[in-house]
Design an enzyme around this catalytic site. Structure first.
Site, PDB file in Angstrom:
ATOM      1  N   ALA A 100      -0.386   1.779  -1.285  1.00 61.38           N
ATOM      2  CA  ALA A 100       0.172   2.302  -0.114  1.00 61.38           C
ATOM      3  C   ALA A 100      -0.471   3.564  -0.045  1.00 61.38           C
ATOM      4  CB  ALA A 100       1.010   1.798   0.281  1.00 61.38           C
ATOM      5  N   GLY A 159      -0.828  -2.116  -3.404  1.00 63.82           N
ATOM      6  CA  GLY A 159      -0.491  -2.872  -2.050  1.00 63.82           C
ATOM      7  C   GLY A 159      -2.163  -3.707  -2.847  1.00 63.82           C
ATOM      8  N   GLU A 181      -2.276  -6.635  -4.116  1.00 64.83           N
ATOM      9  CA  GLU A 181      -1.500  -7.592  -3.256  1.00 64.83           C
ATOM     10  C   GLU A 181      -1.783  -7.889  -2.406  1.00 64.83           C
ATOM     11  OE1 GLU A 181       3.325  -6.986  -2.917  1.00 64.83           O
ATOM     12  OE2 GLU A 181       2.488  -4.901  -2.537  1.00 64.83           O
ATOM     13  N   GLU A 229       4.355  -0.597  -9.441  1.00 61.83           N
ATOM     14  CA  GLU A 229       4.913   0.056  -8.575  1.00 61.83           C
ATOM     15  C   GLU A 229       6.620   0.112  -9.364  1.00 61.83           C
ATOM     16  OE1 GLU A 229       2.518  -2.567  -5.744  1.00 61.83           O
ATOM     17  OE2 GLU A 229       3.202  -2.304  -7.879  1.00 61.83           O
TER      18      GLU A 229
END
Length: 298
Positions: free
Chosen positions: A74, A120, A123, A145
């Site tokens: 992100a 992300g 993910e 993260e």
């Protein structure tokens, strides 16, 4: 039927409908050399997925159009702005909803990963049915993260344990370490490894060799265990409470925590907390609560 994107124009995504009926969806964030998720990127992706749901192709391959790598995660600068405005919760919810749309597509989906695949990026690959990774040494896959004091908030913390098992998933998430393509395949995170030049072809071949899943099998898979639970889509169809780290941690997870000592992220009660980290974690937890209005297709 095959997806038709007539009349739609995108700034960050390229769509190609192959002769074999498979759509190749290439992420090419406008104006940057590196792919990272922003809200504009997610909004466009949601529109594409809506069209693919209405008019499904034979399969979908997700790749990067950037030479630098797959997806870095992100855009943290954007999240800092959301933190200032108090809209982090909305950003978390949008990412969850879009990735769940991908997981629920009525056709097989494959992520073709070359280069870095972080946060992300990992993910969204977990929201696909299968993953093919490039054999190039630059390919690294991870969920780093924890190094920022946050945890995967777009479904990774639920989908990864269902795919590879809790101990391996927790080791990955609590250490923030990254994996090579071969290590990811040995773990069960990646299905196949291919040379960079034939990566998309390998992804297409994987679609042809694996049967698509229908809605009924998705429902059955919610309670499945063992090999039938390997699909990340099956894991993603769980209740909203599964989006974040479970409140009651299984004994196997505690054992995994002891395998390696992970750096402890600063909490919201530390003397010098990371404001963004607190905001992101609180938003992800709120979106994951049973009373949340977020729907996950279940």
């Amino acid at each position: 039927m095959a997806a038709n994107f007539d009349g739609l124009r995108f700034s960050h995504w390229q769509t190609e409908l192959r002769a074999d009926g498979i759509v190749v969806l290439a992420f090419d964030r406008q104006g940057t050399s590196v792919n990272a998720f922003t809200q504009d990127v997610l909004i466009e992706l949601a529109d594409i997925l809506e069209r693919l749901t209405i008019d499904p192709p034979k399969g979908v391959v997700l790749r990067s159009a950037k030479a630098s790598g797959f997806i870095a995660g992100a855009d943290l600068k954007e999240f800092q702005e959301f933190d200032r405005k108090g809209t982090v919760n909305d950003a978390i919810r949008r990412g969850q909803a879009v990735f769940q749309k991908l997981a629920e597509l009525p056709c097989p989906t494959v992520a073709a990963i070359h280069g870095f695949c972080m946060g992300g990026g990992t993910e969204i690959s977990l929201a696909c049915d299968y993953r093919v990774a490039s054999s190039d040494p630059s390919t690294r896959i991870g969920l780093p993260e924890v190094k920022l004091g946050i945890f995967p908030g777009w479904g990774g913390s639920a989908r990864l344990p269902r795919l590879v098992g809790a101990p391996k998933a927790m080791d990955m998430m609590l250490t923030g370490r990254t994996l090579s393509a071969s290590s990811a395949k040995a773990m069960g995170l990646v299905d196949r490894i291919a040379e960079p030049a034939v990566l998309v072809d390998a992804a297409v071949a994987l679609i042809g060799s694996r049967p698509p899943r229908d809605g009924f099998s998705m429902v059955i898979a919610r309670t499945a265990s063992g090999p039938s639970a390997r699909s990340s889509r099956e894991g993603g169809a769980a209740s909203a409470a599964s989006w974040a780290m479970p409140r009651r941690v299984p004994a196997a997870v505690h054992s995994a925590n002891r395998v390696r000592s992970a750096p402890r992220p600063r909490s919201c009660t530390d003397s010098r907390p990371s404001t963004l980290a607190c905001a992101v974690n609180k938003a992800a937890a709120a979106a994951a609560s049973p009373s949340s209005s977020v729907t996950t297709g279940g």
